[in-house]
Design a protein around this motif. Structure first.
Motif, PDB file in Angstrom:
ATOM      1  N   VAL A  43       0.827  -1.204   0.000  1.00 12.91           N
ATOM      2  CA  VAL A  43       0.000   0.000   0.000  1.00 12.91           C
ATOM      3  C   VAL A  43       0.864   1.257   0.000  1.00 12.91           C
ATOM      4  CG1 VAL A  43      -1.764   1.325   1.231  1.00 12.91           C
ATOM      5  CG2 VAL A  43      -1.886  -1.180   1.195  1.00 12.91           C
ATOM      6  N   THR A  44       0.523   2.192  -0.878  1.00 12.51           N
ATOM      7  CA  THR A  44       1.159   3.511  -0.918  1.00 12.51           C
ATOM      8  C   THR A  44       0.086   4.557  -0.638  1.00 12.51           C
ATOM      9  OG1 THR A  44       2.817   2.805  -2.535  1.00 12.51           O
ATOM     10  CG2 THR A  44       2.388   5.172  -2.381  1.00 12.51           C
ATOM     11  N   LEU A  45       0.408   5.562   0.151  1.00 11.86           N
ATOM     12  CA  LEU A  45      -0.546   6.622   0.478  1.00 11.86           C
ATOM     13  C   LEU A  45      -0.149   7.919  -0.218  1.00 11.86           C
ATOM     14  CD1 LEU A  45      -0.950   6.073   4.343  1.00 11.86           C
ATOM     15  CD2 LEU A  45      -2.066   4.873   2.451  1.00 11.86           C
ATOM     16  N   ALA A  46      -1.165   8.639  -0.694  1.00  8.35           N
ATOM     17  CA  ALA A  46      -0.940   9.945  -1.317  1.00  8.35           C
ATOM     18  C   ALA A  46      -2.058  10.898  -0.911  1.00  8.35           C
ATOM     19  CB  ALA A  46      -0.889   9.815  -2.837  1.00  8.35           C
ATOM     20  N   SER A  47      -1.798  12.187  -1.043  1.00  8.25           N
ATOM     21  CA  SER A  47      -2.800  13.221  -0.776  1.00  8.25           C
ATOM     22  C   SER A  47      -2.422  14.455  -1.584  1.00  8.25           C
ATOM     23  CB  SER A  47      -2.845  13.554   0.723  1.00  8.25           C
ATOM     24  OG  SER A  47      -1.596  14.062   1.158  1.00  8.25           O
ATOM     25  N   PRO A  48      -3.368  15.356  -1.833  1.00  5.65           N
ATOM     26  CA  PRO A  48      -3.056  16.526  -2.649  1.00  5.65           C
ATOM     27  C   PRO A  48      -1.844  17.320  -2.152  1.00  5.65           C
ATOM     28  CG  PRO A  48      -5.423  16.334  -2.446  1.00  5.65           C
ATOM     29  CD  PRO A  48      -4.818  15.286  -1.533  1.00  5.65           C
ATOM     30  N   ALA A  49      -1.737  17.509  -0.844  1.00  5.03           N
ATOM     31  CA  ALA A  49      -0.646  18.319  -0.293  1.00  5.03           C
ATOM     32  C   ALA A  49       0.557  17.489   0.132  1.00  5.03           C
ATOM     33  CB  ALA A  49      -1.153  19.136   0.894  1.00  5.03           C
ATOM     34  N   GLY A  50       0.401  16.162   0.193  1.00  8.35           N
ATOM     35  CA  GLY A  50       1.460  15.322   0.724  1.00  8.35           C
ATOM     36  C   GLY A  50       1.550  15.466   2.240  1.00  8.35           C
ATOM     37  N   GLY A  51       2.416  14.672   2.851  1.00 12.46           N
ATOM     38  CA  GLY A  51       2.567  14.750   4.302  1.00 12.46           C
ATOM     39  C   GLY A  51       1.357  14.209   5.044  1.00 12.46           C
ATOM     40  N   GLN A  52       1.153  14.683   6.261  1.00 17.69           N
ATOM     41  CA  GLN A  52       0.084  14.188   7.136  1.00 17.69           C
ATOM     42  C   GLN A  52      -1.289  14.727   6.728  1.00 17.69           C
ATOM     43  OE1 GLN A  52       0.076  12.101  10.169  1.00 17.69           O
ATOM     44  NE2 GLN A  52      -2.103  12.255   9.660  1.00 17.69           N
ATOM     45  N   PRO A  53      -2.210  13.870   6.310  1.00 17.01           N
ATOM     46  CA  PRO A  53      -3.565  14.338   6.019  1.00 17.01           C
ATOM     47  C   PRO A  53      -4.313  14.611   7.324  1.00 17.01           C
ATOM     48  CG  PRO A  53      -3.081  12.242   4.920  1.00 17.01           C
ATOM     49  CD  PRO A  53      -2.040  12.465   5.962  1.00 17.01           C
ATOM     50  N   PRO A  54      -5.248  15.553   7.305  1.00 18.89           N
ATOM     51  CA  PRO A  54      -6.020  15.833   8.505  1.00 18.89           C
ATOM     52  C   PRO A  54      -6.992  14.695   8.816  1.00 18.89           C
ATOM     53  CG  PRO A  54      -6.904  17.076   6.669  1.00 18.89           C
ATOM     54  CD  PRO A  54      -5.657  16.415   6.169  1.00 18.89           C
ATOM     55  N   ILE A  55      -7.102  14.370  10.088  1.00 20.38           N
ATOM     56  CA  ILE A  55      -8.051  13.346  10.549  1.00 20.38           C
ATOM     57  C   ILE A  55      -9.292  14.053  11.062  1.00 20.38           C
ATOM     58  CG2 ILE A  55      -8.460  11.597  12.316  1.00 20.38           C
ATOM     59  CD1 ILE A  55      -5.462  10.954  12.210  1.00 20.38           C
ATOM     60  N   ASP A  56     -10.467  13.584  10.625  1.00 17.67           N
ATOM     61  CA  ASP A  56     -11.714  14.145  11.142  1.00 17.67           C
ATOM     62  C   ASP A  56     -11.773  13.830  12.637  1.00 17.67           C
ATOM     63  OD1 ASP A  56     -14.441  14.413  12.020  1.00 17.67           O
ATOM     64  OD2 ASP A  56     -15.033  14.462   9.912  1.00 17.67           O
ATOM     65  N   PRO A  57     -11.783  14.863  13.496  1.00 20.75           N
ATOM     66  CA  PRO A  57     -11.730  14.593  14.941  1.00 20.75           C
ATOM     67  C   PRO A  57     -12.918  13.769  15.436  1.00 20.75           C
ATOM     68  CG  PRO A  57     -12.185  16.924  14.503  1.00 20.75           C
ATOM     69  CD  PRO A  57     -11.817  16.310  13.202  1.00 20.75           C
ATOM     70  N   THR A  58     -14.069  13.911  14.788  1.00 18.54           N
ATOM     71  CA  THR A  58     -15.238  13.139  15.209  1.00 18.54           C
ATOM     72  C   THR A  58     -14.979  11.647  15.061  1.00 18.54           C
ATOM     73  OG1 THR A  58     -16.669  14.940  14.480  1.00 18.54           O
ATOM     74  CG2 THR A  58     -17.722  12.819  14.878  1.00 18.54           C
ATOM     75  N   SER A  59     -14.206  11.277  14.044  1.00 18.06           N
ATOM     76  CA  SER A  59     -13.974   9.855  13.776  1.00 18.06           C
ATOM     77  C   SER A  59     -13.065   9.204  14.813  1.00 18.06           C
ATOM     78  CB  SER A  59     -13.394   9.651  12.372  1.00 18.06           C
ATOM     79  OG  SER A  59     -12.040  10.060  12.284  1.00 18.06           O
ATOM     80  N   THR A  60     -12.477  10.011  15.698  1.00 20.73           N
ATOM     81  CA  THR A  60     -11.620   9.450  16.750  1.00 20.73           C
ATOM     82  C   THR A  60     -12.388   9.266  18.059  1.00 20.73           C
ATOM     83  OG1 THR A  60     -10.850  11.613  17.559  1.00 20.73           O
ATOM     84  CG2 THR A  60      -9.609  10.619  15.735  1.00 20.73           C
TER      85      THR A  60
END
Length: 227
Positions: A43-60
């Motif tokens: 598995v490889t991860l990508a995002s538009p900005a790269g680096g750490q994507p924001p986590i929806d706080p509600t989902s935690t």
């Protein structure tokens, strides 16, 4: 040779003009991620900005924890991978066998009109490789066209977060659009089950899941498609 799957996450953290935060929904990443790695997939991860994507706080919050999210919380290697996602514009479909988009509300803002994302999905389809998304991330397919120049979802069985589910989380007036409505407008054969029920659909190369509970099933259908 093990299969290679690209997972594309949102980089968008603001929930409209509410001043509250959004991002990706942890379960919608964790359940598919572990379905993939447990099957021996790279598995490889990508995002538009790269680096750490924001986590929806509600989902935690405790209400939304599952075996997969607990496993992720204890998995420093996966967290390191997440903290260092590749920049979306720098990944190529030719390096992977499939792509999977986890949801959360973030994708509604930064993955619908994103030209890198659109061209990436179109490349996967052109190469006859499956493309999958769950929940709000089904919106990443809205502006994608097939080889004939038609909307990718037109005439296809698709699903995504329902209008009634959006109403239940009281964000109908906050989100830029409703996933169900837009998939229908693009000609999709939109289908749904009960709110928070499990539904994942496969139509040709397109795989979609309705909501967080459907993320693991969508991932498993993708694995089946890959053989």
């Amino acid at each position: 040779m093990s299969k290679k799957i690209l997972m594309v996450l949102t980089s968008h953290a603001e929930l409209g003009n509410t001043g509250e935060k959004t991002g990706f929904w942890v379960e919608e990443f964790a359940a598919p991620y572990y379905a993939f790695v447990d099957a021996g997939v790279e598995v490889t991860l990508a995002s538009p900005a790269g680096g750490q994507p924001p986590i929806d706080p509600t989902s935690t919050l405790s209400d939304f924890q599952t075996d997969a999210t607990k496993r992720y919380d204890a998995d420093s290697a996966a967290q390191t991978l997440m903290a260092n996602t590749k920049v979306l514009s720098e990944v190529k479909s030719s390096d992977f066998d499939a792509v999977f988009y986890p949801g959360g509300h973030g994708p509604l803002w930064d993955l619908v009109d994103n030209t890198d994302s659109i061209s990436l999905i179109e490349s996967f389809v052109k190469e006859q490789k499956p493309v999958a998304a769950v929940c709000h991330a089904s919106a990443a397919f809205l502006n994608v066209k097939d080889a004939d120049g038609n909307a990718l979802v037109a005439g296809k069985k698709v699903t995504g977060f329902t209008n009634s589910e959006e109403a239940a989380v009281q964000l109908t007036d906050i989100v830029p659009f409703l996933v169900e409505d837009e998939l229908i407008k693009k000609g999709g054969d939109y289908q749904k089950t009960d709110d928070w029920g499990v539904l994942a659909l496969v139509d040709g190369l397109v795989i979609t899941g309705q909501n967080p509970a459907s993320s693991e099933l969508a991932a498993k259908k993708l694995l089946t498609k890959l053989g």
